[in-house]
Scaffold this motif. Structure first.
Motif, PDB file in Angstrom:
ATOM      1  N   ARG A   1     -27.023 -17.293  25.549  1.00  0.00           N
ATOM      2  CA  ARG A   1     -26.119 -17.579  26.629  1.00  0.00           C
ATOM      3  C   ARG A   1     -26.381 -17.315  27.872  1.00  0.00           C
ATOM      4  O   ARG A   1     -26.376 -17.998  29.231  1.00  0.00           O
ATOM      5  CB  ARG A   1     -24.605 -17.347  26.225  1.00  0.00           C
ATOM      6  N   LEU A   2     -26.787 -15.798  28.258  1.00  0.00           N
ATOM      7  CA  LEU A   2     -27.156 -15.367  29.601  1.00  0.00           C
ATOM      8  C   LEU A   2     -28.156 -16.080  30.008  1.00  0.00           C
ATOM      9  O   LEU A   2     -28.431 -16.026  31.384  1.00  0.00           O
ATOM     10  CB  LEU A   2     -27.100 -13.869  29.270  1.00  0.00           C
ATOM     11  N   ALA A   3     -29.210 -16.319  29.385  1.00  0.00           N
ATOM     12  CA  ALA A   3     -30.371 -17.111  29.887  1.00  0.00           C
ATOM     13  C   ALA A   3     -30.060 -18.360  30.165  1.00  0.00           C
ATOM     14  O   ALA A   3     -30.469 -18.823  31.376  1.00  0.00           O
ATOM     15  CB  ALA A   3     -31.245 -17.353  28.494  1.00  0.00           C
ATOM     16  N   ARG A   4     -29.278 -19.152  29.643  1.00  0.00           N
ATOM     17  CA  ARG A   4     -28.708 -20.430  29.940  1.00  0.00           C
ATOM     18  C   ARG A   4     -28.132 -20.257  31.492  1.00  0.00           C
ATOM     19  O   ARG A   4     -28.508 -21.031  32.450  1.00  0.00           O
ATOM     20  CB  ARG A   4     -27.886 -20.915  29.129  1.00  0.00           C
ATOM     21  N   LEU A   5     -27.238 -19.302  31.575  1.00  0.00           N
ATOM     22  CA  LEU A   5     -26.539 -19.078  32.701  1.00  0.00           C
ATOM     23  C   LEU A   5     -27.369 -18.576  33.664  1.00  0.00           C
ATOM     24  O   LEU A   5     -27.045 -19.339  34.977  1.00  0.00           O
ATOM     25  CB  LEU A   5     -25.467 -17.870  32.560  1.00  0.00           C
ATOM     26  N   LEU A   6     -28.386 -17.806  33.751  1.00  0.00           N
ATOM     27  CA  LEU A   6     -29.373 -17.326  34.736  1.00  0.00           C
ATOM     28  C   LEU A   6     -30.098 -18.590  35.175  1.00  0.00           C
ATOM     29  O   LEU A   6     -30.070 -18.698  36.410  1.00  0.00           O
ATOM     30  CB  LEU A   6     -30.277 -16.145  34.204  1.00  0.00           C
ATOM     31  N   VAL A   7     -30.535 -19.293  34.286  1.00  0.00           N
ATOM     32  CA  VAL A   7     -31.339 -20.658  34.782  1.00  0.00           C
ATOM     33  C   VAL A   7     -30.613 -21.599  35.508  1.00  0.00           C
ATOM     34  O   VAL A   7     -30.934 -22.099  36.610  1.00  0.00           O
ATOM     35  CB  VAL A   7     -31.938 -21.301  33.498  1.00  0.00           C
ATOM     36  N   LEU A   8     -29.128 -21.874  34.993  1.00  0.00           N
ATOM     37  CA  LEU A   8     -28.343 -22.881  35.687  1.00  0.00           C
ATOM     38  C   LEU A   8     -28.097 -22.263  37.197  1.00  0.00           C
ATOM     39  O   LEU A   8     -28.086 -22.889  38.192  1.00  0.00           O
ATOM     40  CB  LEU A   8     -26.968 -22.885  35.099  1.00  0.00           C
ATOM     41  N   THR A   9     -27.814 -20.895  37.161  1.00  0.00           N
ATOM     42  CA  THR A   9     -27.521 -20.168  38.487  1.00  0.00           C
ATOM     43  C   THR A   9     -28.544 -20.214  39.505  1.00  0.00           C
ATOM     44  O   THR A   9     -28.410 -20.639  40.706  1.00  0.00           O
ATOM     45  CB  THR A   9     -27.073 -18.606  38.508  1.00  0.00           C
ATOM     46  N   ALA A  10     -29.737 -19.989  38.999  1.00  0.00           N
ATOM     47  CA  ALA A  10     -30.852 -20.266  40.028  1.00  0.00           C
ATOM     48  C   ALA A  10     -31.023 -21.601  40.549  1.00  0.00           C
ATOM     49  O   ALA A  10     -31.381 -22.015  41.548  1.00  0.00           O
ATOM     50  CB  ALA A  10     -32.168 -19.902  39.168  1.00  0.00           C
ATOM     51  N   ALA A  11     -31.062 -22.619  39.572  1.00  0.00           N
ATOM     52  CA  ALA A  11     -31.296 -23.994  39.983  1.00  0.00           C
ATOM     53  C   ALA A  11     -29.837 -24.227  41.031  1.00  0.00           C
ATOM     54  O   ALA A  11     -30.374 -25.023  41.760  1.00  0.00           O
ATOM     55  CB  ALA A  11     -31.016 -24.900  38.904  1.00  0.00           C
ATOM     56  N   ALA A  12     -28.712 -23.994  40.818  1.00  0.00           N
ATOM     57  CA  ALA A  12     -27.764 -24.331  41.552  1.00  0.00           C
ATOM     58  C   ALA A  12     -28.077 -23.621  42.957  1.00  0.00           C
ATOM     59  O   ALA A  12     -27.707 -24.253  44.173  1.00  0.00           O
ATOM     60  CB  ALA A  12     -26.399 -23.763  40.966  1.00  0.00           C
ATOM     61  N   VAL A  13     -28.534 -22.410  42.997  1.00  0.00           N
ATOM     62  CA  VAL A  13     -28.625 -21.616  44.458  1.00  0.00           C
ATOM     63  C   VAL A  13     -29.645 -22.374  45.070  1.00  0.00           C
ATOM     64  O   VAL A  13     -29.789 -22.300  46.261  1.00  0.00           O
ATOM     65  CB  VAL A  13     -29.056 -20.046  43.962  1.00  0.00           C
TER      66      VAL A  13
END
Length: 270
Positions: free
Chosen positions: A223-235
């Motif tokens: 779950r944290l891996a998904r959140l990290l990728v999503l956050t990086a893409a959003a930023v």
């Protein structure tokens, strides 16, 4: 391959004896051939590499859907052939960040892995998407120390070095790049990706095991891996605008595809 595993804990096995791997090679080849008339040899190779990296990212973000990953990757890559601007380096960095946090190989990275990651992150940081993805990788290196089973604390020094290196390269290169308004295609891809990410946040068990240890994967790590990728893409989208969204367009479409595959899986009678 075994000799590689002696020096790298981030490497994952790949062989033509595995039907899914043959399917991936065939899919990436077809994508490359489809891109060739429009973009030439280099464009075809880039498209094939994008498809392969999208497949690898899909495997890290949802290890329980290996059969869906090739089709998700194909669907995530084909639109990029008409939009352009995909950053292979940034895509690779986020895939590796997800692999490290999800710990799908079962073991923390080796010093040789760290040297390779630091080199790739520094190379990618000349563009805004690579800079942000490099920072996401540095966060992954640091977070890996605090998640069970924890990586050696020396990784914190590597994380600090990586963050400083990518920031220095980005500063010398003049990042961030000029902000260009996104197109409708960009916004649609981001919207679909966000919808897919919402589906992936719904709690569900992870049944896959790590490559090297055969231990069950940690749900919180995935779950944290998904959140990290999503956050990086959003930023990257917020800072880079059209260029940022285009550079990581496969990421948004992979999230959308995995979300759709997850919905289809949950609606299929058992």
């Amino acid at each position: 391959m075994r000799s590689l595993f002696r020096y790298s804990h981030l490497a994952r096995s790949f062989g033509f004896t595995e039907p899914n791997h043959r399917l991936v090679v065939g899919m990436a080849t077809l994508v490359g051939l489809f891109a060739y008339p429009r973009s030439g040899i280099l464009g075809g190779l880039e498209a094939a590499a994008t498809a392969f990296l999208a497949w690898a990212l899909a495997r890290e973000l949802d290890p329980d859907q290996p059969g869906a990953a090739p089709w998700v990757a194909a669907a995530a890559t084909l639109p990029t052939l008409f939009v352009g601007g995909t950053s292979l380096a940034a895509l690779a960095l986020l895939m590796l960040a997800a692999r490290m946090v999800a710990r799908t190989t079962g073991l923390p990275p080796t010093p040789a892995d760290m040297i390779g990651l630091l080199t790739l992150a520094g190379f990618a940081a000349v563009r805004t998407p690579g800079w942000i993805s490099g920072m996401a990788l540095a966060v992954a290196v640091a977070v890996d120390v605090s998640l069970p089973p924890p990586a050696p604390r020396r990784q914190l020094a590597w994380a600090a070095a990586m963050g400083l290196a990518v920031s220095a390269v980005a500063g010398l290169a003049g990042s961030p790049d000029p902000w260009i308004p996104p197109t409708t295609v960009h916004w649609v891809a981001v919207g679909l990706g966000l919808a897919g990410a919402v589906v992936l946040t719904v709690p569900h068990p992870v049944g896959s095991v790590a490559d090297r240890t055969a231990e069950p994967l940690d749900v919180s790590r995935v779950r944290l891996a998904r959140l990290l990728v999503l956050t990086a893409a959003a930023v990257t989208a917020l800072v880079g605008g059209a260029d940022g969204m285009g550079a990581l367009l496969p990421v948004w479409l992979v999230l959308a595809g995995l979300g759709a595959a997850r919905l289809g899986r949950s609606e299929t009678p058992s």
